[in-house]
Write an enzyme that holds these catalytic residues in place. Structure first.
Site, PDB file in Angstrom:
ATOM      1  N   HIS A 185      47.855  36.645  32.780  1.00  0.00           N
ATOM      2  CA  HIS A 185      48.290  35.462  32.052  1.00  0.00           C
ATOM      3  C   HIS A 185      49.341  35.857  31.031  1.00  0.00           C
ATOM      4  O   HIS A 185      49.244  36.950  30.455  1.00  0.00           O
ATOM      5  CB  HIS A 185      47.103  34.787  31.335  1.00  0.00           C
ATOM      6  CG  HIS A 185      47.419  33.390  30.933  1.00  0.00           C
ATOM      7  ND1 HIS A 185      48.034  33.086  29.745  1.00  0.00           N
ATOM      8  CD2 HIS A 185      47.254  32.224  31.595  1.00  0.00           C
ATOM      9  CE1 HIS A 185      48.215  31.781  29.688  1.00  0.00           C
ATOM     10  NE2 HIS A 185      47.754  31.233  30.798  1.00  0.00           N
ATOM     11  N   ASP A 195      42.437  29.790  37.120  1.00  0.00           N
ATOM     12  CA  ASP A 195      42.551  29.422  38.530  1.00  0.00           C
ATOM     13  C   ASP A 195      41.707  30.274  39.465  1.00  0.00           C
ATOM     14  O   ASP A 195      41.629  29.994  40.655  1.00  0.00           O
ATOM     15  CB  ASP A 195      44.017  29.515  38.978  1.00  0.00           C
ATOM     16  CG  ASP A 195      44.856  28.426  38.339  1.00  0.00           C
ATOM     17  OD1 ASP A 195      44.334  27.312  38.195  1.00  0.00           O
ATOM     18  OD2 ASP A 195      46.013  28.685  38.004  1.00  0.00           O
TER      19      ASP A 195
HETATM   20  N1  CMC Z   1      48.669  41.134  40.287  1.00  0.00           N
HETATM   21  C1  CMC Z   1      49.219  42.365  40.187  1.00  0.00           C
HETATM   22  N2  CMC Z   1      50.003  42.751  39.162  1.00  0.00           N
HETATM   23  C2  CMC Z   1      50.237  41.880  38.196  1.00  0.00           C
HETATM   24  C3  CMC Z   1      49.711  40.570  38.225  1.00  0.00           C
HETATM   25  C4  CMC Z   1      48.896  40.211  39.313  1.00  0.00           C
HETATM   26  N3  CMC Z   1      48.366  38.988  39.392  1.00  0.00           N
HETATM   27  N4  CMC Z   1      50.108  39.891  37.132  1.00  0.00           N
HETATM   28  C5  CMC Z   1      50.878  40.717  36.440  1.00  0.00           C
HETATM   29  N5  CMC Z   1      50.955  41.927  37.075  1.00  0.00           N
HETATM   30  C6  CMC Z   1      51.659  43.137  36.602  1.00  0.00           C
HETATM   31  C7  CMC Z   1      53.156  43.017  36.800  1.00  0.00           C
HETATM   32  O1  CMC Z   1      53.544  43.521  38.066  1.00  0.00           O
HETATM   33  C8  CMC Z   1      53.683  43.808  35.642  1.00  0.00           C
HETATM   34  O2  CMC Z   1      53.528  45.180  35.958  1.00  0.00           O
HETATM   35  P1  CMC Z   1      54.606  46.274  35.441  1.00  0.00           P
HETATM   36  O3  CMC Z   1      54.498  46.247  33.944  1.00  0.00           O
HETATM   37  O4  CMC Z   1      54.168  47.561  36.058  1.00  0.00           O
HETATM   38  O5  CMC Z   1      55.932  45.801  35.938  1.00  0.00           O
HETATM   39  C9  CMC Z   1      52.690  43.516  34.515  1.00  0.00           C
HETATM   40  O6  CMC Z   1      51.454  43.199  35.190  1.00  0.00           O
HETATM   41  C10 CMC Z   1      53.100  42.344  33.618  1.00  0.00           C
HETATM   42  O7  CMC Z   1      53.324  41.217  34.476  1.00  0.00           O
HETATM   43  P2  CMC Z   1      54.421  40.098  34.207  1.00  0.00           P
HETATM   44  O8  CMC Z   1      54.741  39.444  35.508  1.00  0.00           O
HETATM   45  O9  CMC Z   1      55.555  40.684  33.411  1.00  0.00           O
HETATM   46  O10 CMC Z   1      53.624  39.128  33.264  1.00  0.00           O
HETATM   47  P3  CMC Z   1      54.033  37.654  32.910  1.00  0.00           P
HETATM   48  O11 CMC Z   1      53.468  37.354  31.600  1.00  0.00           O
HETATM   49  O12 CMC Z   1      55.507  37.442  33.099  1.00  0.00           O
HETATM   50  O13 CMC Z   1      53.324  36.785  34.090  1.00  0.00           O
HETATM   51  C11 CMC Z   1      51.682  35.612  35.326  1.00  0.00           C
HETATM   52  C12 CMC Z   1      52.113  36.140  33.939  1.00  0.00           C
HETATM   53  C13 CMC Z   1      50.509  34.642  35.168  1.00  0.00           C
HETATM   54  C14 CMC Z   1      52.856  34.823  35.934  1.00  0.00           C
HETATM   55  C15 CMC Z   1      51.315  36.816  36.223  1.00  0.00           C
HETATM   56  O14 CMC Z   1      50.228  37.523  35.665  1.00  0.00           O
HETATM   57  C16 CMC Z   1      50.978  36.393  37.652  1.00  0.00           C
HETATM   58  O15 CMC Z   1      51.895  36.281  38.483  1.00  0.00           O
HETATM   59  N6  CMC Z   1      49.671  36.125  37.982  1.00  0.00           N
HETATM   60  C17 CMC Z   1      49.294  35.638  39.295  1.00  0.00           C
HETATM   61  C18 CMC Z   1      49.557  34.140  39.375  1.00  0.00           C
HETATM   62  C19 CMC Z   1      48.517  33.346  38.610  1.00  0.00           C
HETATM   63  O16 CMC Z   1      47.323  33.568  38.714  1.00  0.00           O
HETATM   64  N7  CMC Z   1      49.007  32.336  37.849  1.00  0.00           N
HETATM   65  C20 CMC Z   1      48.142  31.429  37.105  1.00  0.00           C
HETATM   66  C21 CMC Z   1      48.284  31.576  35.624  1.00  0.00           C
HETATM   67  S1  CMC Z   1      46.990  30.698  34.730  1.00  0.00           S
HETATM   68  C22 CMC Z   1      47.251  29.043  35.103  1.00  0.00           C
HETATM   69  C23 CMC Z   1      48.353  28.456  34.321  1.00  0.00           C
HETATM   70  O17 CMC Z   1      48.100  28.012  33.188  1.00  0.00           O
HETATM   71  O18 CMC Z   1      49.485  28.421  34.824  1.00  0.00           O
END
Ligand code: CMC
Length: 428
Positions: free
Chosen positions: A307, A364
């Site tokens: 998140h 989710d």
């Molecule tokens: N699986 C594997 N690796 C992950 C995941 C995941 N679900 N989420 C983040 N990471 C890794 C990412 O690859 C990165 O690694 P590194 O630092 O080595 O490059 C690190 O964790 C930070 O990730 P980020 O993408 O920079 O984090 P963010 O804050 O931009 O993204 C997120 C947050 C929710 C988009 C992301 O965690 C994600 O894609 N999760 C899966 C989709 C999901 O479940 N979304 C629902 C969110 S809750 C409902 C809502 O309110 O929307």
């Protein structure tokens, strides 16, 4: 916390005021930055950028705290119902009994949608995604209520617009579902409360009275409450951004629905179930899929994990996990993907990759398993998220207007070509 921030640029020090919110979050007010320095800030994905001051929802990602208007989500989920929480988010306080009855009555008067809109439902192929339909249908409401386009509506007229939207959304959502099945539409019944009416239109029949299990109604209320607002997330920011051009409420919320659709946001609930089904069909080897999620050369992500703001745990996920166990037990449902979800969660929570990056199950991860137990098909999950998020979007839109916020218009750092000469098409 110091109340002045200094930025040194080209040998000159510039001072900027700081502001502190009621929960002690600090921010540097850089609204004069460009005027004073000629510079702008850059912050991809707005990870450190506050777009507004808001009194609706507070969340502390480190501590896993979520409050609507100062009330803890845990208490609201346990004691309240969705309509009461909607009132709280939109008007700022919990309603008295009289206020809640009046709110329910007003909504009940507007639950029907214009009969001409039924033709729109007929136009969609039965397999079209409900989120595409929902976004278009909500925007279409503006065509039936042209007075809503007027920016300078009186407070009473503005209120009527938001009541109409709240009232018609469950009808539209359930009719999308009924149409996808090719079943006759069920009209709203005003003797029911908000959630019961929605469930009746979705799962009821024209010919005989279907009594919806109170366990189901309670679970639905809980799920909708947990989704009702989440401060300046992608879809709420979209609603505020679109609304900041003085665009009407229906179109602004329709844009929010589109923003929610993506699998990184609300679409994750559908993606989670699809992922769990995939893992099950693949033999249920959770270790293999954890490794795939960790592999930077593999596009697979663990859906329902991570998140932007929560870096300890998502309080909504805790409540949902418990609700999931309760609902499945009370309804006597045995869903094999629940075991896979639990194994996956346990493995990820002890894996250094997930621990170091503070990746935890989000709202989710388990919600889809409950929706499925309640009888919803997978492609309806994100629509249910939208139904829950509606009062939040309305509250954000209303607050943005009441605060008279300027049109949203970020700047950029241009990195394209500088001057180029036009060449004739035959010479390129
Ligand atoms: N699986 C594997 N690796 C992950 C995941 C995941 N679900 N989420 C983040 N990471 C890794 C990412 O690859 C990165 O690694 P590194 O630092 O080595 O490059 C690190 O964790 C930070 O990730 P980020 O993408 O920079 O984090 P963010 O804050 O931009 O993204 C997120 C947050 C929710 C988009 C992301 O965690 C994600 O894609 N999760 C899966 C989709 C999901 O479940 N979304 C629902 C969110 S809750 C409902 C809502 O309110 O929307």
């Amino acid at each position: 916390m110091s109340n002045i921030a200094e930025i040194k640029l080209n040998g000159k020090t510039h001072e900027f005021p700081t502001i502190v919110g009621t929960e002690n979050e600090g921010a540097i007010d850089i609204s004069k930055l460009r005027d004073l320095t000629g510079y702008i800030t850059i912050d991809f994905g707005y990870k450190n950028t506050g777009s507004t001051k808001s009194a609706i929802t507070f969340l502390d990602g480190e501590e896993g705290i979520l409050k609507y208007r100062g009330y803890a989500i845990e208490e609201l989920a346990e004691k309240s119902n969705f309509l009461e929480v909607s009132y709280l988010l939109i008007y700022g306080n919990l309603p008295t009994e009289t206020e809640l009855t009046a709110f329910q009555n007003e909504i009940s008067r507007h639950t029907l949608i214009h009969e001409d809109m039924k033709k729109f439902f007929d136009g969609y192929p039965s397999k079209s995604h409900p989120m595409g339909q929902l976004s278009a249908l909500i925007c279409s409401l503006s065509a039936f209520y042209p007075e809503s386009l007027e920016v300078n509506q009186s407070p009473e007229e503005k209120n009527l617009t938001l009541i109409k939207l709240l009232a018609k959304m469950p009808t539209i959502v359930s009719w999308i579902y009924k149409k996808s099945l090719g079943h006759p539409l069920i009209y709203p019944k005003n003797q029911y409360d908000y959630v019961t009416n929605f469930m009746n239109m979705t799962f009821g029949q024209r010919t005989e009275e279907v009594v919806i299990d109170p366990v189901v109604i309670k679970a639905m209320n809980t799920l909708l409450i947990l989704h009702a607002d989440h401060e300046q997330n992608c879809s709420a920011s979209t609603v505020r951004m679109v609304g900041s051009s003085d665009c009407n409420l229906f179109a602004s919320v329709s844009a929010g629905i589109s923003a929610l659709w993506g699998p990184l946001h609300g679409g994750a609930n559908q993606a989670v179930i699809e992922m769990l089904e995939l893992i099950k069909a693949d033999g249920g080897d959770t270790e293999k899929w954890i490794n795939k999620a960790k592999d930077k050369n593999d596009p697979f992500r663990m859906m329902g994990f991570g998140h932007r703001v929560y870096k300890n745990f998502d309080p909504r996920a805790k409540i949902i996990k418990k609700a999931c166990d309760d609902v499945l037990e009370k309804l006597g449902v045995n869903d094999p993907v629940l075991d896979i979800a639990k194994k996956l969660e346990a493995a990820a929570l002890s894996d250094p990759y997930f621990v170091e990056r503070k990746l935890y199950p989000n709202v989710d991860f388990y919600s889809g398993i409950i929706y499925r137990a309640l009888g919803f098909p997978t492609n309806m999950f994100t629509v249910l998220f939208a139904l829950g998020r509606l009062p939040g979007w309305i509250a954000q839109w209303k607050e943005m207007h009441e605060n008279k916020e300027p049109i949203g218009r970020p700047r950029q750092v241009y990195t394209g070509h500088t001057d180029r000469n036009y060449t004739d098409i035959k010479k390129r």
